[in-house]
Write an enzyme that holds these catalytic residues in place. Structure first.
Site, mmCIF file in Angstrom:
data_model
loop_
_atom_site.group_PDB
_atom_site.id
_atom_site.type_symbol
_atom_site.label_atom_id
_atom_site.label_comp_id
_atom_site.label_asym_id
_atom_site.label_seq_id
_atom_site.Cartn_x
_atom_site.Cartn_y
_atom_site.Cartn_z
ATOM 1 N N GLN A 1 -1.376 0.058 2.479
ATOM 2 C CA GLN A 1 -0.011 0.434 2.123
ATOM 3 C C GLN A 1 0.948 -0.606 2.702
ATOM 4 O O GLN A 1 0.632 -1.260 3.698
ATOM 5 C CB GLN A 1 0.334 1.830 2.651
ATOM 6 N N GLU B 1 4.741 1.905 -0.280
ATOM 7 C CA GLU B 1 5.164 3.141 0.373
ATOM 8 C C GLU B 1 6.392 2.828 1.219
ATOM 9 O O GLU B 1 6.335 2.774 2.448
ATOM 10 C CB GLU B 1 4.035 3.715 1.244
ATOM 11 N N GLU C 1 -5.397 6.863 9.354
ATOM 12 C CA GLU C 1 -4.338 5.854 9.401
ATOM 13 C C GLU C 1 -3.592 5.887 10.729
ATOM 14 O O GLU C 1 -2.998 6.916 11.078
ATOM 15 C CB GLU C 1 -3.339 6.088 8.266
#
Length: 252
Positions: A198, A234, A137
């Site tokens: 996310q 998130e 990520e």
């Protein structure tokens, strides 16, 4: 609309950790993710999930919780042995919980040696866990200064070089907006590589409502792409988690 999961490292923090699972379920979530669940016995976490019929979407490696410590070791030259040891521990935990993905954190490093270290460690991890979906990520340099993987093109270079089927991109729209200035355009460009999504609202990482990122439009784009995975919330709730879930209720 996509399938939404609750990140219990961010949401429902009004409650003790093991109580957050029930709160997420009561609010309508069918899946959760936990960045670093290692402070609780895996058996206890698994029991909570089984009792509530919840799925575990993702956990991070390395264990344990990195609070006050390093953000991973995968790109840090000289720490290959530590990376492998921690990866094996995290893998056992992920497999016990039935986690769909493991996010491999790169750590703080720079330069060509770090790049090669990252690639070699990822190739090793992909071979070590051939049935586990692994993700990397890009994280913006404001939230995490010095983090190696702070650019999407760099992530794609790594993925193309390692070229393992069980390794993909973790796309956080919040980080994408800060890194690229246009999360929607970034999604269009990098969607073929994406294994997990996310969301949070930039610039303050609060609820994913229309703002710098047009989230209703983003959700439509995700649907149009054919993405079948989970989209994990998130973000840092402005107030109590339940008070800020209108975005979730409206998306059902």
């Amino acid at each position: 609309m996509p399938k939404f999961a609750a990140n219990l490292s961010f949401l429902f923090k009004e409650y003790p950790f093991l109580e957050r699972f029930a709160e997420a379920k009561a609010c309508g979530f069918e899946a959760v993710e936990v960045l670093f669940p290692y402070e609780e016995p895996a058996s206890e976490v698994a029991k909570r999930m089984a009792d509530l019929n919840l799925k575990m979407v993702l956990i991070n490696t390395p264990p344990p919780n990195y609070t006050g410590g390093e953000r991973g070791f995968a790109a840090v030259p000289g720490l290959e042995d530590r990376f492998r040891k921690d990866f094996k521990r995290a893998l056992r935990y992920a497999q016990f919980l039935g986690a769909a993905h493991m996010h491999i954190m790169a750590g703080k490093a720079k330069g060509l040696v770090a790049l090669e270290t990252f690639k070699k460690n990822l190739a090793w991890a992909a071979a070590e866990a051939p049935t586990m979906s692994l993700t990397i990520e890009p994280i913006n340099p404001i939230d995490m200064p010095g983090y190696f993987l702070d650019d999407f093109d760099l992530a794609i270079e790594v993925l193309d070089s390692v070229a393992e089927l069980n390794l993909g991109l973790q796309f956080d729209a919040y980080h994408a907006q800060i890194i690229t200035g246009d999360a929607m355009l970034a999604w269009e460009k990098y969607a073929p590589y994406v294994r997990h999504i996310q969301i949070a609202g930039p610039p303050d990482r609060h609820e994913p409502i229309k703002g710098l990122v047009d989230y209703p439009a983003f959700f439509r784009a995700v649907d149009a792409s054919g993405y079948q995975g989970w989209v994990s919330a998130e973000y840092i709730p402005k107030k109590r988690t339940e008070e800020g879930l209108d975005w979730f209720r409206q998306a059902q």
